[in-house]
Design an enzyme around this catalytic site. Structure first.
Site, mmCIF file in Angstrom:
data_model
loop_
_atom_site.group_PDB
_atom_site.id
_atom_site.type_symbol
_atom_site.label_atom_id
_atom_site.label_comp_id
_atom_site.label_asym_id
_atom_site.label_seq_id
_atom_site.Cartn_x
_atom_site.Cartn_y
_atom_site.Cartn_z
ATOM 1 N N GLU A 157 8.957 70.433 -25.554
ATOM 2 C CA GLU A 157 9.257 69.062 -25.771
ATOM 3 C C GLU A 157 10.358 69.090 -24.904
ATOM 4 O O GLU A 157 11.536 69.123 -25.050
ATOM 5 C CB GLU A 157 9.331 68.823 -27.124
ATOM 6 C CG GLU A 157 9.576 67.362 -27.354
ATOM 7 C CD GLU A 157 9.872 66.811 -28.944
ATOM 8 O OE1 GLU A 157 9.469 65.661 -29.425
ATOM 9 O OE2 GLU A 157 10.444 67.770 -29.664
ATOM 10 N N ALA A 168 16.968 62.612 -29.423
ATOM 11 C CA ALA A 168 18.370 63.490 -29.451
ATOM 12 C C ALA A 168 17.891 64.743 -28.315
ATOM 13 O O ALA A 168 18.354 65.765 -28.499
ATOM 14 C CB ALA A 168 17.964 64.378 -30.912
ATOM 15 N N HIS A 223 8.003 60.579 -26.704
ATOM 16 C CA HIS A 223 9.044 60.050 -26.066
ATOM 17 C C HIS A 223 8.892 59.206 -24.874
ATOM 18 O O HIS A 223 9.510 59.408 -23.848
ATOM 19 C CB HIS A 223 9.891 61.441 -25.759
ATOM 20 C CG HIS A 223 10.614 62.132 -26.963
ATOM 21 N ND1 HIS A 223 11.641 61.747 -27.595
ATOM 22 C CD2 HIS A 223 10.160 63.270 -27.660
ATOM 23 C CE1 HIS A 223 11.962 62.441 -28.619
ATOM 24 N NE2 HIS A 223 11.008 63.341 -28.639
ATOM 25 N N GLY A 277 10.001 61.097 -45.396
ATOM 26 C CA GLY A 277 10.544 59.886 -45.924
ATOM 27 C C GLY A 277 11.786 59.434 -45.378
ATOM 28 O O GLY A 277 12.380 58.313 -45.649
ATOM 29 N N HIS A 279 11.600 59.549 -41.134
ATOM 30 C CA HIS A 279 10.761 59.174 -40.139
ATOM 31 C C HIS A 279 9.747 58.222 -40.389
ATOM 32 O O HIS A 279 9.611 57.200 -39.247
ATOM 33 C CB HIS A 279 10.133 60.382 -39.123
ATOM 34 C CG HIS A 279 11.348 61.077 -38.726
ATOM 35 N ND1 HIS A 279 11.984 62.223 -39.403
ATOM 36 C CD2 HIS A 279 11.566 61.446 -37.543
ATOM 37 C CE1 HIS A 279 12.810 62.876 -38.440
ATOM 38 N NE2 HIS A 279 12.455 62.511 -37.428
ATOM 39 N N ASP A 302 8.841 68.890 -37.223
ATOM 40 C CA ASP A 302 9.941 68.707 -36.138
ATOM 41 C C ASP A 302 11.321 69.133 -36.611
ATOM 42 O O ASP A 302 12.267 68.496 -36.218
ATOM 43 C CB ASP A 302 10.178 67.171 -35.715
ATOM 44 C CG ASP A 302 10.694 66.774 -34.424
ATOM 45 O OD1 ASP A 302 10.843 67.623 -33.718
ATOM 46 O OD2 ASP A 302 11.165 65.577 -34.680
ATOM 47 N N ALA A 337 17.853 63.127 -35.396
ATOM 48 C CA ALA A 337 17.727 64.483 -34.432
ATOM 49 C C ALA A 337 16.719 65.337 -34.859
ATOM 50 O O ALA A 337 17.248 66.397 -35.720
ATOM 51 C CB ALA A 337 18.932 64.991 -34.292
#
Length: 415
Positions: A157, A168, A223, A277, A279, A302, A337
């Site tokens: 990523e 982040a 992203h 809850g 994101h 993530d 982040a």
């Protein structure tokens, strides 16, 4: 003789549906039988208890699994419990205070151990933006763990992401997805790269998507600041995953639908969701399920190093993150982040708060990511011949036991 475990009485979630009063047999490291109902068990009430029996915790709460032994097997009575496949996380950066980006086998194994205790028996290792040399060194270490069977692959990523949607990731290390650089990272993984997230609108983006598709590596759109048309073009070029849909990309707008609409509507795309809850609102999770369908959703964590650890300050690549009340944000700038999520919590939220059917949630947590990572022949569902990776959940969908390849990671407590 291989150790045999026989589980009876539970609701067993199979690819064909939920088997009431099920019977599942493990022989050694694999599942021997996962389709037979146990005719000796009474029917279950909706709450999970035997019909006509209240028990010390009331009609919907089991008192605890009961263990017995046959001549050549250990039998565990799981009346009132669920048995689901081990969870598969295709996007996770850390946990237990450790990170895959640290570039050491010790930290990588600590991450895996943390998430296994929460039911994730299979995971890919996700990196974060770094210098190409450093990412190549991390990939060399992680690839050895993939070859040893500890991990299911590597997910890169960054650094090929849009600066304005970096989240982040270190802005000083971002770069355009030049196909030669992309190929260098894939080669460094020595055949263990499974996915790369990139912004397809950047110079070289579409060529890199095509290269990844040709190499058999998932090209994931994420992203990104791409619009609807550019995202659709990326899917046509071979992109098949949406990295944490809705996050780090333009939102839906009625005159400018952006990447979200393009990714949700295309049957070739599986969408990742972070169901913590923080994101995503539960209504947005429901929207994604209703539009994409259970076969095109993959719950991910993530997660960064604080998952399973607690509040405090942690490194994320070259940046510093502060976790307060379980929410991870960059010390500089305050951007979210990653998460402190584990997949058992994602499961429980999806069922109890989101109202999603258990079978649909199991597909998003196990079957779909296993398919994408190319390991569905071994994991992701409870079927004879597959690895004995399973999670036992109580009536409130809390983890009561975890088995990986026939060995207990979390052994159920027995009264």
């Amino acid at each position: 003789m291989a150790t045999q475990h026989v589980f009876t009485g539970a609701r067993v979630v199979l690819p064909s549906g939920v088997v009431e009063n099920g019977r599942l047999v493990v022989e050694g490291t694999v599942i021997a039988d996962a389709a037979a109902e146990d005719p000796t068990r009474p029917a279950l009430l909706p709450g999970g208890s035997p019909a006509g029996a209240a028990g010390p915790d009331g009609p919907t709460g089991p008192a605890g699994p009961a263990r017995g032994t046959a001549a050549d097997a250990t039998t565990l009575d799981l009346t009132g419990y669920w048995i689901v496949p081990g969870f598969v996380d295709m996007h996770v950066h850390g946990g237990g205070g450790s990170s895959f980006s640290a570039g050491t086998a010790e930290e990588a194994l600590a991450v895996a151990a943390t998430h296994r205790r929460h039911g994730t028996t299979t995971m890919a290792a996700s990196t974060v933006t770094d210098r190409l040399d450093d990412l190549a060194r991390q990939a060399a270490v992680l690839s050895e763990l993939v070859e040893q069977g500890e991990l299911a692959g590597i997910h890169f990523e960054g650094p090929f992401i849009a600066p304005c949607r970096r989240g982040a990731h270190d802005p000083g290390l971002l770069r355009d997805p030049e196909p030669g650089d992309v190929k260098r990272l894939i080669d460094a993984a020595r055949g263990t790269a499974r996915m790369m997230t990139l912004a397809p609108e950047l110079p070289g983006g579409l060529d890199s998507v095509r290269l990844l598709a040709d190499l058999g590596v998932i090209a994931a759109v994420g992203h990104t600041d791409a619009g609807y048309e550019a995202t659709a073009e990326a899917v046509d070029a071979g992109a098949t995953v949406a990295t944490h849909l809705f996050n780090a990309m333009p939102g839906l707008h009625h005159r400018n639908p952006g990447p979200v609409a393009a990714l949700l509507e295309d049957e070739r795309v599986t969408v990742e969701l972070i169901n913590d809850g923080v994101h995503l609102h539960p209504a947005v999770v429901g929207l994604a399920f209703s539009r994409a369908g259970a076969g095109r959703v993959a719950f991910i964590t993530d997660a960064m190093a604080a998952a399973g650890k607690g509040d405090g300050r942690y490194p994320l690549g070259g940046l510093e993150v502060e976790v307060r009340d379980g929410v991870a944000r960059l010390v500089e700038g305050g951007a979210i982040a990653g998460s402190t999520l584990t997949l058992d919590t994602a499961f429980r939220r999806a069922v109890t708060l989101g109202g999603l059917p258990v079978g649909h949630v199991v597909r998003a947590l196990s079957e779909n990511p296993a398919r994408l990572l190319g390991v569905a022949n071994r994991v992701g569902s409870l079927e004879a011949g597959k690895d004995a990776d399973l999670v036992i959940l109580d009536a409130e969908f809390a983890v009561a036991g975890v088995m990986r390849r026939g060995e207990w990671v979390v052994e159920p407590e027995v009264d």
